[in-house]
Design a protein around this motif. Structure first.
Motif, short mmCIF file in Angstrom:
data_model
loop_
_atom_site.label_atom_id
_atom_site.label_comp_id
_atom_site.label_asym_id
_atom_site.label_seq_id
_atom_site.Cartn_x
_atom_site.Cartn_y
_atom_site.Cartn_z
N ALA A 11 0.85 -1.20 0.00
CA ALA A 11 0.00 0.00 0.00
C ALA A 11 0.88 1.24 0.00
O ALA A 11 1.85 1.32 0.77
N THR A 13 0.84 5.69 -0.21
CA THR A 13 0.11 6.95 -0.25
C THR A 13 0.84 7.94 -1.17
O THR A 13 2.03 7.78 -1.43
N CYS A 35 -1.83 -1.46 -3.94
CA CYS A 35 -2.96 -0.74 -3.39
C CYS A 35 -2.48 0.71 -3.22
O CYS A 35 -1.73 0.99 -2.30
N SER A 37 -2.86 5.08 -3.43
CA SER A 37 -3.79 6.20 -3.24
C SER A 37 -3.10 7.52 -3.47
O SER A 37 -1.87 7.62 -3.46
N LEU A 41 -7.56 11.16 -7.37
CA LEU A 41 -7.72 9.85 -8.02
C LEU A 41 -7.50 9.97 -9.53
O LEU A 41 -6.92 9.08 -10.15
N ARG A 61 -7.24 4.25 -5.07
CA ARG A 61 -8.21 4.93 -4.21
C ARG A 61 -7.87 6.39 -4.04
O ARG A 61 -6.69 6.75 -3.99
N GLU A 62 -8.92 7.22 -3.90
CA GLU A 62 -8.70 8.61 -3.51
C GLU A 62 -8.50 8.64 -2.00
O GLU A 62 -9.30 8.04 -1.27
N CYS A 63 -7.45 9.28 -1.54
CA CYS A 63 -7.23 9.37 -0.10
C CYS A 63 -6.42 10.61 0.24
O CYS A 63 -5.26 10.73 -0.17
N GLN A 70 -10.40 8.64 5.93
CA GLN A 70 -10.03 8.23 4.56
C GLN A 70 -8.83 7.29 4.58
O GLN A 70 -8.77 6.34 3.79
N SER A 73 -10.07 3.88 5.69
CA SER A 73 -10.83 3.21 4.62
C SER A 73 -9.90 2.69 3.53
O SER A 73 -10.13 1.61 2.97
N PHE A 74 -8.88 3.47 3.20
CA PHE A 74 -7.91 3.04 2.18
C PHE A 74 -7.25 1.72 2.58
O PHE A 74 -7.20 0.77 1.77
N ASP A 77 -9.91 -1.12 2.62
CA ASP A 77 -10.27 -1.54 1.26
C ASP A 77 -9.20 -2.44 0.66
O ASP A 77 -9.50 -3.45 0.01
#
Ligand SMILES: NC(=O)c1ccc[n+]([C@@H]2O[C@H](COP(=O)([O-])OP(=O)(O)OC[C@H]3O[C@@H](n4cnc5c(N)ncnc54)[C@H](O)[C@@H]3O)[C@@H](O)[C@H]2O)c1
Length: 262
Positions: A11, A13, A35, A37, A41, A61-63, A70, A73-74, A77
């Protein structure tokens, strides 16, 4: 390319540009499920499209990393989609050029929120999953977190926080075999620093000070991030690795060798 992340979920960011995008590309090339973000997005989709990554290995994902909900949730998800989380890359960060009497409270809080709060939020959400996989966190800190710059105090404070948060979380989570490290980039050629490259005065200052005589590339930062995230770094935790062409190895005294020859 080695396949160190085959079967692993990574993941990231702030992955739509620069170092984050290069890291995404590197992990994907090494077999990871991604994954990713970003606050935008649209920008993320546009940046990732040319990589033509298989859809079953990609979640975008938008984060906004300043929003704890947020961020939670990221991470949720990603785990729901892929069933696990092995690596978290906290890449978001922002600065403000100002002296202390010039920065208002809102601008100060923004720097701290994007750069430091974000790392807390994502580590808080991800740590239970990383404990299950004996995974790793890699933070994008900065050499600005190791020392002070002129006119960048809020960024210095925020990245300094990331540097010591990295050490503290490494100590706390070593018993669970979760490693926590950071890269500390020096000047890196990304959209964020384009204005510095174009400013001849700033560029000349860098040329004088940088032992390797050039900025780093996003790919060079991504290589260091992937190393720290991989099992090649299995006994490394709590380290803030300078990736800076030797900038922080120097005392910044006059270049005696060069001056002697003139
Ligand atoms: N470029 C350098 O010279 C350099 C040096 C040291 C450290 N760093 C650090 O590296 C990281 C990446 O920098 P870069 O130069 O690749 O930046 P960049 O400007 O190329 O990309 C930054 C990305 O962050 C996203 N973003 C901005 N605010 C966000 C938010 N609130 N939530 C989520 N995403 C957000 C942007 O949309 C963008 O995609 C930052 O933490 C930066 O402080 C960069």
């Amino acid at each position: 390319m080695t396949q160190r992340f085959s079967g692993k979920v990574v993941a990231l960011t702030a992955a739509a540009s620069g170092i984050g995008l290069a890291a995404l590309e590197r992990f994907a090339a090494e077999g990871a499920m991604i994954c990713a973000s970003d606050i935008s997005l649209e920008a993320l989709k546009t940046a990732v499209a040319p990589l033509a990554l298989p859809e079953d290995r990609l979640l975008l994902r938008e984060c906004d990393v300043t929003d704890i909900g947020q961020v939670q949730s990221f991470i949720d998800d990603g785990v729901r989609r892929f069933g696990r989380l092995d690596v978290l890359v906290n890449n978001a960060g922002t600065g403000a050029l100002a002296y202390v009497t010039e920065l208002d409270q809102e601008a100060w809080h923004k720097v701290i929120a994007v750069t430091l709060d974000s790392v807390f939020y994502a580590c808080r959400a991800a740590m239970p999953h990383l404990a299950r996989t004996q995974g790793a966190v890699v933070n994008t800190a900065s050499i600005s977190g190791l020392f002070g710059d002129n006119g960048l105090f809020a960024y210095n404070a925020a990245k300094g926080g990331v540097v010591n948060l990295t050490r503290a979380l490494a100590v706390d989570h070593a018993p669970e075999n979760v490693r926590v490290n950071a890269v500390c980039p020096g000047l890196t050629a990304t959209p964020r620093t384009a204005w510095m490259m174009e400013d001849t005065e700033i560029r000349a200052e860098y040329d004088r000070r940088l032992p390797m005589g050039r900025p780093g590339t996003p790919d060079e930062m991504a290589a260091a991030i992937a190393f720290l995230a991989s099992s090649d770094a299995s006994y490394i935790t709590g380290v803030n690795l300078a990736v800076d062409g030797g900038l922080t190895a120097a005392t910044n005294q006059p270049a005696f060798g060069r001056l002697r020859k003139q």
